[in-house]
Design a protein around this motif. Structure first.
Motif, mmCIF file in Angstrom:
data_model
loop_
_atom_site.group_PDB
_atom_site.id
_atom_site.type_symbol
_atom_site.label_atom_id
_atom_site.label_comp_id
_atom_site.label_asym_id
_atom_site.label_seq_id
_atom_site.Cartn_x
_atom_site.Cartn_y
_atom_site.Cartn_z
ATOM 1 N N VAL A 48 49.736 38.599 56.807
ATOM 2 C CA VAL A 48 49.491 38.180 55.417
ATOM 3 C C VAL A 48 48.900 39.348 54.628
ATOM 4 C CG1 VAL A 48 49.250 35.677 55.762
ATOM 5 C CG2 VAL A 48 47.291 37.144 56.185
ATOM 6 N N PRO A 49 49.726 40.345 54.259
ATOM 7 C CA PRO A 49 49.174 41.499 53.543
ATOM 8 C C PRO A 49 48.459 41.049 52.285
ATOM 9 C CG PRO A 49 51.579 41.443 53.358
ATOM 10 C CD PRO A 49 51.184 40.380 54.350
ATOM 11 N N GLY A 50 47.247 41.508 52.098
ATOM 12 C CA GLY A 50 46.442 41.115 50.944
ATOM 13 C C GLY A 50 45.198 41.968 50.979
ATOM 14 N N HIS A 51 44.216 41.504 51.701
ATOM 15 C CA HIS A 51 42.987 42.276 51.873
ATOM 16 C C HIS A 51 43.303 43.703 52.365
ATOM 17 C CE1 HIS A 51 38.867 43.165 52.923
ATOM 18 N NE2 HIS A 51 39.207 43.362 54.177
ATOM 19 N N THR A 52 44.173 43.806 53.350
ATOM 20 C CA THR A 52 44.700 45.110 53.788
ATOM 21 C C THR A 52 46.190 44.945 54.045
ATOM 22 O OG1 THR A 52 44.236 44.568 56.098
ATOM 23 C CG2 THR A 52 42.564 45.871 54.934
ATOM 24 N N LYS A 53 46.874 46.057 54.207
ATOM 25 C CA LYS A 53 48.310 46.000 54.471
ATOM 26 C C LYS A 53 48.610 45.364 55.832
ATOM 27 C CE LYS A 53 51.285 49.520 52.499
ATOM 28 N NZ LYS A 53 51.893 48.655 51.565
ATOM 29 N N ASP A 54 47.636 45.403 56.738
ATOM 30 C CA ASP A 54 47.889 44.874 58.090
ATOM 31 C C ASP A 54 47.179 43.531 58.332
ATOM 32 O OD1 ASP A 54 45.239 45.760 58.213
ATOM 33 O OD2 ASP A 54 45.397 46.264 60.337
ATOM 34 N N SER A 55 46.651 42.893 57.292
ATOM 35 C CA SER A 55 45.863 41.673 57.521
ATOM 36 C C SER A 55 46.698 40.568 58.161
ATOM 37 C CB SER A 55 45.269 41.161 56.208
ATOM 38 O OG SER A 55 44.116 41.905 55.885
ATOM 39 N N ALA A 56 46.049 39.848 59.084
ATOM 40 C CA ALA A 56 46.703 38.732 59.771
ATOM 41 C C ALA A 56 45.723 37.568 59.846
ATOM 42 C CB ALA A 56 47.117 39.162 61.175
ATOM 43 N N LYS A 77 46.977 40.100 43.234
ATOM 44 C CA LYS A 77 47.125 38.641 43.129
ATOM 45 C C LYS A 77 48.261 38.115 44.007
ATOM 46 C CE LYS A 77 48.288 35.038 39.730
ATOM 47 N NZ LYS A 77 47.650 33.930 40.456
ATOM 48 N N ALA A 78 49.384 38.793 44.006
ATOM 49 C CA ALA A 78 50.549 38.315 44.761
ATOM 50 C C ALA A 78 50.213 38.147 46.247
ATOM 51 C CB ALA A 78 51.713 39.281 44.585
ATOM 52 N N GLY A 79 49.488 39.120 46.796
ATOM 53 C CA GLY A 79 49.130 39.067 48.207
ATOM 54 C C GLY A 79 48.228 37.886 48.510
ATOM 55 N N ASP A 99 37.272 24.344 50.734
ATOM 56 C CA ASP A 99 36.428 25.515 50.404
ATOM 57 C C ASP A 99 37.310 26.722 50.085
ATOM 58 O OD1 ASP A 99 34.079 24.117 50.961
ATOM 59 O OD2 ASP A 99 34.079 24.734 53.069
ATOM 60 N N LEU A 100 38.346 26.900 50.912
ATOM 61 C CA LEU A 100 39.261 28.022 50.719
ATOM 62 C C LEU A 100 39.950 27.906 49.360
ATOM 63 C CD1 LEU A 100 41.082 30.433 51.643
ATOM 64 C CD2 LEU A 100 42.555 28.758 52.746
ATOM 65 N N LYS A 101 40.386 26.691 49.049
ATOM 66 C CA LYS A 101 41.104 26.454 47.794
ATOM 67 C C LYS A 101 40.184 26.761 46.607
ATOM 68 C CE LYS A 101 43.975 22.892 45.686
ATOM 69 N NZ LYS A 101 43.183 21.971 44.882
ATOM 70 N N ARG A 102 38.947 26.312 46.691
ATOM 71 C CA ARG A 102 37.997 26.521 45.595
ATOM 72 C C ARG A 102 37.687 28.008 45.416
ATOM 73 N NH1 ARG A 102 33.440 22.934 46.915
ATOM 74 N NH2 ARG A 102 35.113 21.573 47.563
ATOM 75 N N SER A 103 37.503 28.684 46.528
ATOM 76 C CA SER A 103 37.232 30.118 46.465
ATOM 77 C C SER A 103 38.410 30.854 45.822
ATOM 78 C CB SER A 103 36.962 30.642 47.883
ATOM 79 O OG SER A 103 37.194 32.004 47.971
ATOM 80 N N HIS A 104 39.612 30.403 46.154
ATOM 81 C CA HIS A 104 40.820 31.013 45.584
ATOM 82 C C HIS A 104 40.888 30.764 44.070
ATOM 83 C CE1 HIS A 104 44.695 32.866 45.751
ATOM 84 N NE2 HIS A 104 45.329 31.797 45.296
ATOM 85 N N ARG A 115 39.646 37.120 38.266
ATOM 86 C CA ARG A 115 40.663 38.158 38.083
ATOM 87 C C ARG A 115 41.238 38.109 36.669
ATOM 88 N NH1 ARG A 115 44.114 36.372 41.274
ATOM 89 N NH2 ARG A 115 43.774 37.428 43.263
ATOM 90 N N ALA A 116 41.520 36.889 36.196
ATOM 91 C CA ALA A 116 42.109 36.727 34.863
ATOM 92 C C ALA A 116 41.150 37.244 33.786
ATOM 93 C CB ALA A 116 42.449 35.271 34.624
ATOM 94 N N ARG A 117 39.874 36.914 33.953
ATOM 95 C CA ARG A 117 38.851 37.351 32.985
ATOM 96 C C ARG A 117 38.731 38.880 32.985
ATOM 97 N NH1 ARG A 117 35.714 36.202 28.610
ATOM 98 N NH2 ARG A 117 33.826 37.470 28.651
ATOM 99 N N VAL A 118 38.682 39.461 34.169
ATOM 100 C CA VAL A 118 38.583 40.926 34.283
ATOM 101 C C VAL A 118 39.791 41.574 33.601
ATOM 102 C CG1 VAL A 118 38.663 42.872 35.917
ATOM 103 C CG2 VAL A 118 37.143 40.945 36.366
ATOM 104 N N GLY A 119 40.983 41.024 33.854
ATOM 105 C CA GLY A 119 42.205 41.583 33.274
ATOM 106 C C GLY A 119 42.192 41.520 31.757
ATOM 107 N N GLN A 120 41.741 40.369 31.243
ATOM 108 C CA GLN A 120 41.690 40.155 29.792
ATOM 109 C C GLN A 120 40.783 41.199 29.125
ATOM 110 O OE1 GLN A 120 39.721 36.482 28.823
ATOM 111 N NE2 GLN A 120 41.642 35.625 28.018
ATOM 112 N N LEU A 121 39.600 41.398 29.716
ATOM 113 C CA LEU A 121 38.631 42.327 29.127
ATOM 114 C C LEU A 121 39.081 43.778 29.310
ATOM 115 C CD1 LEU A 121 35.298 40.591 30.221
ATOM 116 C CD2 LEU A 121 36.456 40.457 28.001
ATOM 117 N N TYR A 122 39.656 44.063 30.462
ATOM 118 C CA TYR A 122 40.150 45.423 30.718
ATOM 119 C C TYR A 122 41.219 45.782 29.685
ATOM 120 C CZ TYR A 122 42.513 49.330 32.953
ATOM 121 O OH TYR A 122 43.088 50.550 33.195
ATOM 122 N N GLN A 123 42.101 44.826 29.402
ATOM 123 C CA GLN A 123 43.162 45.084 28.434
ATOM 124 C C GLN A 123 42.628 45.223 27.008
ATOM 125 O OE1 GLN A 123 45.608 42.321 30.381
ATOM 126 N NE2 GLN A 123 46.551 44.009 31.515
#
Ligand code: ZN
Length: 379
Positions: free
Chosen positions: A148-156, A185-187, A217-222, A229-237
């Motif tokens: 499940v590449p995300g955190h790292t390219k080799d994450s499992a 985000k995609a990962g 818990d996992l769902k909520r954290s996600h 992420r959305a907020r950071v992106g909005q302000l960065y832009q």
């Protein structure tokens, strides 16, 4: 949101206490808690959480984190409080040292280390590598590992179907939004989808760091990650700096008090992984950098194109993506804890790529020194 996080922590604590059947005295070093007749987890290892399956003849570990010399020995002591059987397998969730630091120690004891194939660019020993999925039976348990590449390219992530337990490494933590990784985000979306397809409301989700959790818990954290992420992106832009975004009250409120990260690194990582646009280079322009580069100490660095992107891997050291910042300079993406690192290529007047120069301001990365400097392209 703050209440939501407190509830999340509370649920995790309650679940943890109900799952924990066996618990030794707190000052006795590494302590494994019993989850089922054969499955144990330690959450006070000097590295990441470690899972342990005890069979009739041997032991299997999920991760073998050890941050410092002596930590693997302490982990072994904890194992020996439960069983004296030989340690036959170690499954790694990803290459980060707090998950693989014990690999050499357990390999020397005869264990077979199993990891995703990108692990071959790490310095840790490993023996069996899989690409997308790996399954085995052990101690009456059906074990499946999924890339499940995300955190790292080799994450499992590692699922034990009989125990209904999912070991997620650093793809999830109840206390932290983990390093965003090269896929952004995609990962994370794909990873959570996979985790959700494996689990139900009774599943135990064992994070790399933090308390045992549930699928909700996992769902909520996600969801919190998505909002942040959305907020950071909005302000960065809008042109805000990472520092200003980090200090913003509304941005902080999304995390509440229950989730932390390495301070400013969180918005920096999120911006780097999701919102910085690469300098546009054609496939032909990218491919001229492909090849093998050799530094003075003989260590090779390979550059290759994968899905229209350049990837850099240094033998026994690291694997990261290269994002173009100009025609000849690149940023390393998916390279945690490091900022302002870059790779510059030296190109001759005739347009031939001659060497790469890696500059890293903080060269102690993932518990090892990264050798910066020049490497000459092999003809
Ligand atoms: Zn990690």
């Amino acid at each position: 949101m703050r209440n939501q996080i407190n509830r999340l922590t509370l649920t995790a604590l309650l679940l943890m206490s109900s799952f924990v059947v066996h618990c030794a005295t707190p000052d006795s070093g590494v302590v494994f808690n019993k989850l089922t007749d054969t499955l144990y987890v330690t959450m006070n290892n000097q590295g990441a959480n470690v899972g342990m399956l005890v069979g009739e003849k041997a032991i299997l570990l999920i991760d073998a984190g050890a941050k410092r010399p002596g930590n693997a020995q302490a982990l072994l002591k904890g194992i020996r409080k439960i069983s004296n059987k030989p340690i036959k397998y170690v499954l790694n969730t990803h290459y980060h040292f707090d998950h693989t630091g014990g690999n050499p120690f357990f390999a020397a004891m005869g264990a077979t280390i199993i990891a995703q194939q990108q692990m071959r660019y790490s310095t840790r020993p490993h023996h069996l590598r899989f690409k997308q999925q790996f399954s085995m039976s052990f101690a009456g348990e059906e074990i499946s590992m999924f890339h499940v590449p995300g955190h790292t390219k080799d994450s499992a992530i590692v699922f034990l179907s009989k125990a209904n337990a999912l070991f997620m490494g650093d793809s999830y933590s109840p206390d932290m939004l983990m390093y965003e990784g090269v896929e952004g985000k995609a990962g994370y979306d794909q990873m959570v989808e996979k985790a959700m397809s494996l689990t139900n409301h009774q599943s135990r989700i064992i994070p790399g760091h933090g308390a045992i959790s549930t699928a909700s818990d996992l769902k909520r954290s996600h969801e919190i990650r998505d909002l942040y992420r959305a907020r950071v992106g909005q302000l960065y832009q809008k042109g805000w700096s990472a520092q200003r975004i980090f200090e913003d009250k509304q941005t902080k409120a999304i995390l509440g008090s229950g989730i932390t990260y390495y301070g400013l690194r969180l918005p920096q990582d999120i911006i780097e992984s999701n919102f910085i646009k690469a300098f546009e280079l054609t496939s032909a322009q990218l491919s001229r950098f492909e090849g093998v580069y050799v530094s003075q100490d003989g260590i090779t660095t390979e550059i290759f194109e994968e899905d229209g992107k350049l990837v850099i891997r240094r033998q026994g050291s690291f694997l990261a993506e290269l994002r173009a910042m100009s025609a000849t300079s690149f940023d390393l993406v998916g390279f945690p804890f490091v900022q302002q690192e870059e790779v510059n290529f030296v190109v001759s007047k005739q347009g031939a790529v001659e060497k790469l120069v890696l500059s890293i301001p903080h060269r102690f990365v993932l518990n090892q020194w990264i050798v910066a400097g020049d490497a000459v392209k092999k003809p």
